[in-house]
Design a protein around this motif. Structure first.
Motif, PDB file in Angstrom:
ATOM      1  N   PRO A  12       8.102  -5.049   1.440  1.00  0.00           N
ATOM      2  CA  PRO A  12       7.322  -5.394   2.628  1.00  0.00           C
ATOM      3  C   PRO A  12       7.738  -4.553   3.823  1.00  0.00           C
ATOM      4  CG  PRO A  12       8.969  -7.095   2.159  1.00  0.00           C
ATOM      5  CD  PRO A  12       8.983  -6.140   1.001  1.00  0.00           C
ATOM      6  N   GLY A  13       6.775  -4.265   4.686  1.00  0.00           N
ATOM      7  CA  GLY A  13       7.066  -3.511   5.893  1.00  0.00           C
ATOM      8  C   GLY A  13       6.933  -2.012   5.735  1.00  0.00           C
ATOM      9  N   LEU A  14       6.606  -1.530   4.537  1.00  0.00           N
ATOM     10  CA  LEU A  14       6.446  -0.097   4.297  1.00  0.00           C
ATOM     11  C   LEU A  14       4.972   0.171   3.984  1.00  0.00           C
ATOM     12  CD1 LEU A  14       9.647   0.569   2.152  1.00  0.00           C
ATOM     13  CD2 LEU A  14       9.373   0.675   4.634  1.00  0.00           C
ATOM     14  N   GLY A  15       4.375   1.108   4.727  1.00  0.00           N
ATOM     15  CA  GLY A  15       2.934   1.297   4.708  1.00  0.00           C
ATOM     16  C   GLY A  15       2.329   1.579   3.349  1.00  0.00           C
ATOM     17  N   VAL A  16       2.864   2.572   2.633  1.00  0.00           N
ATOM     18  CA  VAL A  16       2.255   2.942   1.355  1.00  0.00           C
ATOM     19  C   VAL A  16       2.395   1.820   0.331  1.00  0.00           C
ATOM     20  CG1 VAL A  16       4.287   4.086   0.336  1.00  0.00           C
ATOM     21  CG2 VAL A  16       1.986   4.833  -0.298  1.00  0.00           C
ATOM     22  N   ASP A  17       3.455   1.041   0.417  1.00  0.00           N
ATOM     23  CA  ASP A  17       3.638  -0.099  -0.485  1.00  0.00           C
ATOM     24  C   ASP A  17       2.543  -1.138  -0.252  1.00  0.00           C
ATOM     25  OD1 ASP A  17       5.925   1.454  -0.289  1.00  0.00           O
ATOM     26  OD2 ASP A  17       7.274  -0.179  -0.775  1.00  0.00           O
ATOM     27  N   ARG A  18       2.181  -1.333   1.007  1.00  0.00           N
ATOM     28  CA  ARG A  18       1.087  -2.245   1.335  1.00  0.00           C
ATOM     29  C   ARG A  18      -0.220  -1.764   0.705  1.00  0.00           C
ATOM     30  NH1 ARG A  18       0.110  -7.171   2.096  1.00  0.00           N
ATOM     31  NH2 ARG A  18       2.050  -7.225   3.290  1.00  0.00           N
ATOM     32  N   LEU A  19      -0.474  -0.465   0.736  1.00  0.00           N
ATOM     33  CA  LEU A  19      -1.700   0.070   0.139  1.00  0.00           C
ATOM     34  C   LEU A  19      -1.745  -0.204  -1.361  1.00  0.00           C
ATOM     35  CD1 LEU A  19      -1.835   1.555   2.912  1.00  0.00           C
ATOM     36  CD2 LEU A  19      -2.693   3.537   1.684  1.00  0.00           C
ATOM     37  N   VAL A  20      -0.630   0.032  -2.052  1.00  0.00           N
ATOM     38  CA  VAL A  20      -0.584  -0.208  -3.492  1.00  0.00           C
ATOM     39  C   VAL A  20      -0.832  -1.688  -3.780  1.00  0.00           C
ATOM     40  CG1 VAL A  20       0.904  -0.193  -5.545  1.00  0.00           C
ATOM     41  CG2 VAL A  20       0.910   1.753  -3.970  1.00  0.00           C
ATOM     42  N   TYR A  21      -0.232  -2.560  -3.001  1.00  0.00           N
ATOM     43  CA  TYR A  21      -0.407  -4.000  -3.169  1.00  0.00           C
ATOM     44  C   TYR A  21      -1.882  -4.384  -3.046  1.00  0.00           C
ATOM     45  CZ  TYR A  21      -0.102  -9.005  -2.038  1.00  0.00           C
ATOM     46  OH  TYR A  21      -0.286 -10.369  -2.017  1.00  0.00           O
ATOM     47  N   GLU A  22      -2.524  -3.966  -1.971  1.00  0.00           N
ATOM     48  CA  GLU A  22      -3.898  -4.376  -1.708  1.00  0.00           C
ATOM     49  C   GLU A  22      -4.872  -3.751  -2.706  1.00  0.00           C
ATOM     50  OE1 GLU A  22      -4.726  -6.682   0.324  1.00  0.00           O
ATOM     51  OE2 GLU A  22      -2.836  -6.912   1.412  1.00  0.00           O
TER      52      GLU A  22
END
Length: 358
Positions: A12-22
């Protein structure tokens, strides 16, 4: 359609990780078989409907060794030959020559200014190998902004498409919860501004966190609040500098935190997109940011926030916002309206169409 995401980590809190999640969550919802392969995961950023396979820890921090490690571990990838792979971080870009269909999720190579000689060497290795070897072998490239598109070599732009991220990943604030946080934060100050990003000040100096801290020293009635990924040493350093820290704050609570502060600030000298500015507008919180990178594509200057040239101007614009209640409310409403355009469902549908096309 089988869609596999290859990424270094899901934190959490890292931009590209959020993209992969969504993207993985929505592609699954659309009826695709999406799954994630990652070396590091956090339960807060693992979709409940998506299978995640934990890969072995990445060997070494030296890019050439990492890239060779990724190639050596190619047999550990569990997928059929028709899988559409989406590669979001090094060292997995090195696998493009060996995968039948690979799409790069390109968030840009962060700048080397302010880094050590070793850090600058990593930057140049990534920049050269990606643009000259790995990206040319990729089937397609997804870029988050026009700014990033223009940064790609012309020959790579022909197989790239701009897909803006969604802005609606954090739950909407509730007035009562935000007010409770606001009252807690303003016990010893009048106003608060929020920085969202990594809490470490050493490894990403371009984020400008130390410059923000110095700026706030000249604003006696304003407190700087930081929320992001970091360890206890990062927190201790920031707190010693007078910063209030929300370390690894849960995603489900981020909307209330953003809604509790008076403004979100971004001091980056480079931004491939600028999710914190998007997240702020989604909660109706005005943004004040340096006019760098792709932020012109995210923030409507003088409408949902201010884009400024330097920290002297940033301080002036923050103070203007705090004094002009009518302007503040106009920015808040405009941000909420603008955020309706950028949804993860819309972004994911565009991604699905792009990777499934010939």
């Amino acid at each position: 359609m089988d869609v596999g995401f290859l990424t270094e980590r899901m934190l959490p809190g890292l931009g590209v990780d959020r993209l992969v999640y969504e993207y993985s969550k929505n592609l699954k919802k659309f009826g695709n078989n999406s799954f994630i392969h990652a070396s590091i995961t956090d339960p807060d950023l693992v979709p409940s409907n998506v299978k995640v396979k934990t890969l072995p820890p990445i060997r070494s921090r030296r890019p050439p060794v990492q890239d060779l490690w990724a190639i050596e571990n190619l047999p550990s990838l569990s997928a059929n030959k028709n899988t559409r792979w989406i590669l979001s971080t090094p060292p997995y870009f090195a696998l493009t020559p060996f995968l039948g269909h690979s799409t790069i999720l390109h968030g840009g190579t962060t700048p080397h200014q302010g880094l050590s000689l070793k850090g600058a060497a990593v930057y140049y290795w990534r920049e050269i190998t990606q643009n000259m070897i790995y990206y040319p072998f990729a089937t397609k490239i997804i870029v988050l902004s026009e700014f990033l598109m223009q940064g790609l070599p012309k020959v790579l732009q022909d197989k790239a498409e701009i897909i803006n991220p969604g802005w609606n990943h954090y739950p909407k604030k509730t007035e009562s919860a935000s007010l409770e946080i606001k009252n807690l934060l303003t016990k010893d100050c009048q106003k608060t501004i929020l920085y969202m990003g990594r809490l470490n000040t050493q490894y990403q100096p371009y984020k400008g966190l130390l410059n923000l801290i110095n700026m706030v020293k000249e604003m006696p009635f304003t407190k700087l609040v930081c929320s992001g990924y970091g360890d206890k040493n990062d927190v201790a350093k920031l707190e010693s500098l007078g910063v209030t820290v929300f370390q690894n704050h849960p995603s489900k609570e981020m909307g209330n935190l953003i809604g509790a502060v008076d403004a979100v600030v971004m001091a980056s000298e480079w931004e491939g997109y600028g999710l914190p500015a998007a997240e702020a507008q989604y909660q109706g919180t005005p943004v004040v940011a340096l006019d760098r990178g792709a932020l012109r594509e995210v923030v409507e200057n003088n409408t949902t926030g201010f884009l400024v040239d330097n920290f002297k101007e940033m301080k002036k614009k923050i103070e203007q916002l705090f004094l002009d209640k009518k302007l503040y409310e106009e920015f808040a409403v405009a941000g909420l309206e603008r955020s309706e355009i950028f949804t993860w469902e819309k972004s994911s549908l565009q991604l699905e169409e792009f990777i499934s096309s010939r």
